[in-house]
Write an enzyme that holds these catalytic residues in place. Structure first.
Site: not given
Ligand code: UGA
Length: 380
Positions: A172, A241, A175
């Protein structure tokens, strides 16, 4: 280096402030992505600004915009970066693979896109005296905010908070590590070779045109907003998640690009700075986001059953090597001070417009949930 930790503005050192008597020339790399497609129109509305908008695909950048030259090409195309950095006063670098589902499944592509492919951009900007406005990520802070002694902090502060990434096997962080190393390269060019630079760390910017809907205009797992919109439009459960306890601070994309435009108006204040851009007042759990989005969706499409939320394990959803940030709250004190900028929109204000845009683009076309996810689902 100054004692306040800020690098001395290279333009002042070189005695060559940004020329304002002629139009400002801005090269936007990654102009066809989600953020680029909002940033380019915002910058094009700025007086006396000429833009080279560059991306492999510019479909999201809709309509002809005055002063914008559309260049559909890969930045690795021979001679392109050379030409762009010759013409530009400012280079805005947005290109990246910023989708967590790919960090542990295509880490080499992720590292190239976030580091190797961008080294020439840094070097050319340094050699030619161009101002590099580079988009890094809040992911560089890692799992949670810690101070220099490892004690918890509430918010992530640009020049204070430690960087707490997981072990190498936890891909993870491929990046975040690549992004962090590029930040250090940019910083070193600034401190030791006069590069004019500003590093931006966006915190969960959301809005219309974010990512893709699987099976319609992309494949795989997009970021959480598009995942949840897909589920809502396909009458499928919203997958949380590990229960959706992890927290994010969401910033509306229009407010984000407004901050970036303000940077261009304040070159000397922003040179040599690292800036968080986010909205600490929108710190919510992913479960709360799911509920708020479902509410906004039902308000526009009343009558159906209440959307369902289901828990899925991270292993089942993303595969081996995934890891997560538990909480990510930006300090925006520096951005507020330097840019006179403060985001105002709460989730309840921004979500209706975002949902309406997804409906206009995708309704009736978003069907089954992505097979990769459905096949691995492990609902509890
Ligand atoms: C991502 C990128 O890695 C960052 O660089 C970026 O700044 C950020 O998105 C952004 O949108 O600005 P992250 O927030 O972890 O980081 O990405 P998401 O895919 O938006 O996930 C947010 C959280 O939701 C995570 O904890 C993930 O596990 C969760 N999630 C995601 C769910 O619970 N269900 C889903 O269907 C998708």
């Amino acid at each position: 280096m100054r004692s306040d930790g800020k690098q001395r503005p290279a333009a002042a050192v070189a005695g060559a402030p940004l020329a304002l008597e002629r139009p400002l020339r801005v090269a936007v790399l990654g102009a066809g992505g989600f953020v680029g497609s909002h940033l380019v129109p915002r910058l094009a509305a700025r007086p006396r600004t000429k833009i080279d908008a560059v991306d492999r695909n510019l479909d999201k950048l809709e309509g002809e915009l005055p002063g914008v030259r559309r260049i559909e090409a890969d930045i690795a195309e021979p001679g392109l970066l050379d030409e762009l950095t010759r013409r530009a006063d400012v280079v805005v670098s947005l290109t990246a693979i910023c989708n967590p589902a790919l960090y542990n499944t295509r880490p080499l592509d992720v590292i190239d896109a976030s580091f190797s492919d961008l080294l020439p951009v840094v070097k050319l900007c340094a050699a030619r005296g161009r101002w590099l406005v580079h988009f890094s990520t809040c992911e560089v802070y890692g799992r949670t905010a810690l101070d220099a002694s490892g004690r918890p902090m509430r918010a992530m502060v640009e020049d204070e908070t430690a960087m707490f990434l997981g072990p190498v096997q936890r891909e993870r962080w491929s990046y975040a590590a690549a992004k962090q190393l590029l930040e250090r390269v940019i910083w070193a060019h600034g401190a030791h070779a006069g590069l004019k630079h500003t590093i931006v760390r966006p915190f969960n910017v959301i809005g219309p045109r974010m990512d893709f809907i699987p099976g319609v205009d992309g494949e795989g797992i997009p970021r959480v907003l598009a995942c949840f919109m897909h589920a809502l439009m396909a009458d499928a459960p919203l997958l949380l998640v590990d229960g959706g306890r992890q927290r994010r601070s969401f910033l509306e994309v229009g407010e984000f690009v407004d901050a970036v435009a303000r940077m261009l108006d304040r070159p000397l204040a922003c040179h040599g700075q690292i800036l968080n851009l986010g909205n600490p007042r929108n710190d919510v759990s992913i479960r709360q986001l799911a509920r708020a989005l479902a509410h906004a969706y039902r308000a526009l499409r009343p009558g159906g059953p209440p959307p369902r939320l289901e828990t899925v394990t991270a292993q089942a959803f993303y595969g081996a090597g995934y890891d997560d940030s538990a909480v990510r709250i930006p300090s925006i004190a520096k951005a507020t001070r330097l840019l006179s900028w403060r985001p105002r929109l709460g989730l309840e204000e921004m979500l209706p417009g975002i949902v309406a845009d997804y409906l206009a683009r995708y309704e009736g076309r978003a069907t089954a949930p992505p097979l990769a996810v459905a096949g691995r689902r492990d609902a509890r």
